[in-house]
Design a protein around this motif. Structure first.
Motif, PDB file in Angstrom:
ATOM      1  N   THR A 148      98.108 -55.988-191.809  1.00  0.00           N
ATOM      2  CA  THR A 148      97.137 -55.033-192.314  1.00  0.00           C
ATOM      3  C   THR A 148      95.893 -55.713-192.863  1.00  0.00           C
ATOM      4  N   GLY A 149      94.727 -55.245-192.414  1.00  0.00           N
ATOM      5  CA  GLY A 149      93.461 -55.786-192.881  1.00  0.00           C
ATOM      6  C   GLY A 149      92.980 -56.964-192.071  1.00  0.00           C
ATOM      7  N   CYS A 150      93.830 -57.501-191.179  1.00  0.00           N
ATOM      8  CA  CYS A 150      93.438 -58.632-190.348  1.00  0.00           C
ATOM      9  C   CYS A 150      92.990 -58.148-188.975  1.00  0.00           C
ATOM     10  N   ASP A 151      92.159 -58.955-188.329  1.00  0.00           N
ATOM     11  CA  ASP A 151      91.663 -58.601-187.010  1.00  0.00           C
ATOM     12  C   ASP A 151      92.644 -58.988-185.921  1.00  0.00           C
ATOM     13  N   SER A 152      93.401 -60.066-186.131  1.00  0.00           N
ATOM     14  CA  SER A 152      94.440 -60.474-185.176  1.00  0.00           C
ATOM     15  C   SER A 152      95.501 -61.261-185.919  1.00  0.00           C
ATOM     16  N   ALA A 153      96.716 -61.282-185.376  1.00  0.00           N
ATOM     17  CA  ALA A 153      97.813 -62.023-186.004  1.00  0.00           C
ATOM     18  C   ALA A 153      98.927 -62.247-184.990  1.00  0.00           C
ATOM     19  N   PHE A 154      99.587 -63.412-185.102  1.00  0.00           N
ATOM     20  CA  PHE A 154     100.753 -63.747-184.285  1.00  0.00           C
ATOM     21  C   PHE A 154     101.785 -64.388-185.189  1.00  0.00           C
ATOM     22  N   LYS A 155     103.069 -64.179-184.858  1.00  0.00           N
ATOM     23  CA  LYS A 155     104.121 -64.771-185.680  1.00  0.00           C
ATOM     24  C   LYS A 155     105.240 -65.312-184.815  1.00  0.00           C
ATOM     25  N   ASP A 156     105.980 -66.244-185.393  1.00  0.00           N
ATOM     26  CA  ASP A 156     107.172 -66.780-184.763  1.00  0.00           C
ATOM     27  C   ASP A 156     108.158 -65.636-184.527  1.00  0.00           C
ATOM     28  N   ARG A 157     108.812 -65.642-183.395  1.00  0.00           N
ATOM     29  CA  ARG A 157     109.730 -64.546-183.073  1.00  0.00           C
ATOM     30  C   ARG A 157     110.935 -64.498-184.007  1.00  0.00           C
ATOM     31  N   ASN A 158     111.290 -65.635-184.589  1.00  0.00           N
ATOM     32  CA  ASN A 158     112.503 -65.695-185.397  1.00  0.00           C
ATOM     33  C   ASN A 158     112.238 -65.903-186.893  1.00  0.00           C
ATOM     34  N   VAL A 159     111.061 -66.375-187.236  1.00  0.00           N
ATOM     35  CA  VAL A 159     110.758 -66.688-188.638  1.00  0.00           C
ATOM     36  C   VAL A 159     109.498 -65.928-189.029  1.00  0.00           C
ATOM     37  N   ALA A 160     109.662 -64.792-189.698  1.00  0.00           N
ATOM     38  CA  ALA A 160     108.542 -63.891-189.961  1.00  0.00           C
ATOM     39  C   ALA A 160     107.444 -64.530-190.803  1.00  0.00           C
ATOM     40  N   LEU A 161     107.814 -65.413-191.735  1.00  0.00           N
ATOM     41  CA  LEU A 161     106.820 -66.009-192.619  1.00  0.00           C
ATOM     42  C   LEU A 161     106.044 -67.144-191.951  1.00  0.00           C
ATOM     43  N   GLN A 162     106.369 -67.445-190.716  1.00  0.00           N
ATOM     44  CA  GLN A 162     105.665 -68.474-189.955  1.00  0.00           C
ATOM     45  C   GLN A 162     104.696 -67.759-189.023  1.00  0.00           C
ATOM     46  N   HIS A 163     103.438 -67.678-189.437  1.00  0.00           N
ATOM     47  CA  HIS A 163     102.503 -66.860-188.673  1.00  0.00           C
ATOM     48  C   HIS A 163     101.069 -67.337-188.872  1.00  0.00           C
ATOM     49  N   ASN A 195     107.191 -71.445-194.673  1.00  0.00           N
ATOM     50  CA  ASN A 195     107.801 -71.732-195.964  1.00  0.00           C
ATOM     51  C   ASN A 195     107.975 -73.245-196.128  1.00  0.00           C
ATOM     52  N   GLU A 196     108.088 -73.665-197.362  1.00  0.00           N
ATOM     53  CA  GLU A 196     108.068 -75.097-197.696  1.00  0.00           C
ATOM     54  C   GLU A 196     109.198 -75.874-197.016  1.00  0.00           C
ATOM     55  N   ARG A 197     110.341 -75.243-196.853  1.00  0.00           N
ATOM     56  CA  ARG A 197     111.486 -75.932-196.253  1.00  0.00           C
ATOM     57  C   ARG A 197     111.234 -76.315-194.802  1.00  0.00           C
ATOM     58  N   ARG A 198     110.430 -75.513-194.093  1.00  0.00           N
ATOM     59  CA  ARG A 198     110.186 -75.763-192.672  1.00  0.00           C
ATOM     60  C   ARG A 198     108.891 -76.539-192.434  1.00  0.00           C
ATOM     61  N   TRP A 199     108.098 -76.746-193.475  1.00  0.00           N
ATOM     62  CA  TRP A 199     106.749 -77.259-193.292  1.00  0.00           C
ATOM     63  C   TRP A 199     106.721 -78.603-192.570  1.00  0.00           C
ATOM     64  N   ARG A 200     107.555 -79.538-192.991  1.00  0.00           N
ATOM     65  CA  ARG A 200     107.525 -80.863-192.380  1.00  0.00           C
ATOM     66  C   ARG A 200     107.834 -80.774-190.886  1.00  0.00           C
ATOM     67  N   ARG A 201     108.697 -79.851-190.524  1.00  0.00           N
ATOM     68  CA  ARG A 201     109.113 -79.712-189.131  1.00  0.00           C
ATOM     69  C   ARG A 201     108.009 -79.100-188.260  1.00  0.00           C
ATOM     70  N   VAL A 202     107.215 -78.194-188.828  1.00  0.00           N
ATOM     71  CA  VAL A 202     106.236 -77.449-188.013  1.00  0.00           C
ATOM     72  C   VAL A 202     104.791 -77.810-188.338  1.00  0.00           C
ATOM     73  N   ARG A 203     104.574 -78.735-189.255  1.00  0.00           N
ATOM     74  CA  ARG A 203     103.208 -79.027-189.712  1.00  0.00           C
ATOM     75  C   ARG A 203     102.277 -79.397-188.558  1.00  0.00           C
ATOM     76  N   SER A 204     102.715 -80.277-187.669  1.00  0.00           N
ATOM     77  CA  SER A 204     101.863 -80.711-186.566  1.00  0.00           C
ATOM     78  C   SER A 204     101.487 -79.540-185.655  1.00  0.00           C
ATOM     79  N   GLN A 205     102.450 -78.680-185.378  1.00  0.00           N
ATOM     80  CA  GLN A 205     102.199 -77.513-184.533  1.00  0.00           C
ATOM     81  C   GLN A 205     101.162 -76.593-185.178  1.00  0.00           C
ATOM     82  N   LEU A 206     101.303 -76.354-186.477  1.00  0.00           N
ATOM     83  CA  LEU A 206     100.403 -75.434-187.155  1.00  0.00           C
ATOM     84  C   LEU A 206      99.028 -76.059-187.386  1.00  0.00           C
ATOM     85  N   SER A 207      98.991 -77.383-187.507  1.00  0.00           N
ATOM     86  CA  SER A 207      97.701 -78.069-187.616  1.00  0.00           C
ATOM     87  C   SER A 207      96.870 -77.861-186.347  1.00  0.00           C
TER      88      SER A 207
END
Length: 226
Positions: free
Chosen positions: A100-115, A203-215
């Protein structure tokens, strides 16, 4: 799934244009308010479906304008919005959703807070450095816009880049509570009479694992002239 609310700019009034002429799903709230609470219309949903369905064509248009200088990496897709003037990459296994309020958004299919989500507000500023020095503006943004009162913010890194004559700020930050932590990248830029914000995190627990992808997502954000 119920739509959630997108953070928009809470910078002082000098950022917001007094006479906005922009029609978008991302509509600015008063300067004292840090959240948008607009429900996207069916017209907006149909518009996004068209953009996704014509992604290859739009991507070709953007490539010809130099907004995405590199080829799309493996396991990523390009989202290009030539109407609202921006583009970015996102992981190919993520799915489109309403934020809501955003122009576009995508999220991980399994981890809602990863978007990833993108929003914008009108401004009379010409480029992001018009707001002030990066080391003053970014801490204010993180503290007053991205962090809730119960969260302790920490800036991890700040970078300024100029690509095709346009300036971008990308910063990494952590928001911490006694029970939960979230880390994210944000890229902000000004162009087309708009202040754009892309935020991508996990979330912080997954950050090290996905940081490069999200960068990769954060660094891929480009303005498209409209």
């Amino acid at each position: 799934m119920a739509a959630v609310s997108c953070w928009v700019s809470g910078l002082p009034n000098k950022l917001i244009s007094p006479n906005p002429k922009i029609n978008s799903r991302s509509t600015s709230a008063p300067a004292a308010s840090f959240k948008a609470s607009l429900e996207p219309s069916s017209v907006s949903i149909n518009r996004r479906s068209i953009l996704l369905g014509t992604g290859a064509l739009a991507h070709g248009l953007v490539l010809s304008n130099g907004a995405l200088a590199d080829e799309i990496p493996d396991r990523y897709k390009a989202f290009v919005d030539p109407i609202d003037g921006y583009s970015y990459l996102y992981p190919s296994d993520w799915r489109d959703f309403e934020f809501t309020g955003c122009d576009s958004a995508f999220k991980d299919r399994n981890v809602a807070l990863q978007h990833v989500r993108v929003s914008f507000v009108p401004t009379e500023k010409r480029e992001i450095s018009d707001l002030g020095p990066i080391d003053e503006v970014v801490p204010s943004l993180v503290k007053n816009v991205y962090a809730a009162p119960t969260q302790r913010p920490t800036i991890l890194d700040m970078q300024e880049r100029t690509i095709d004559g346009k300036k971008y700020w990308t910063f990494e930050y952590n928001l911490q509570t006694p029970t939960f932590g979230r880390t994210a990248f944000a890229t902000v830029a000004i162009g087309n009479g708009r202040y754009y914000t892309l935020v991508v995190g996990a979330n912080e627990r997954r950050w090290r694992r996905v940081r490069s992808q999200l960068s990769t997502v954060a660094d891929s954000f480009r303005l498209v002239d409209i």
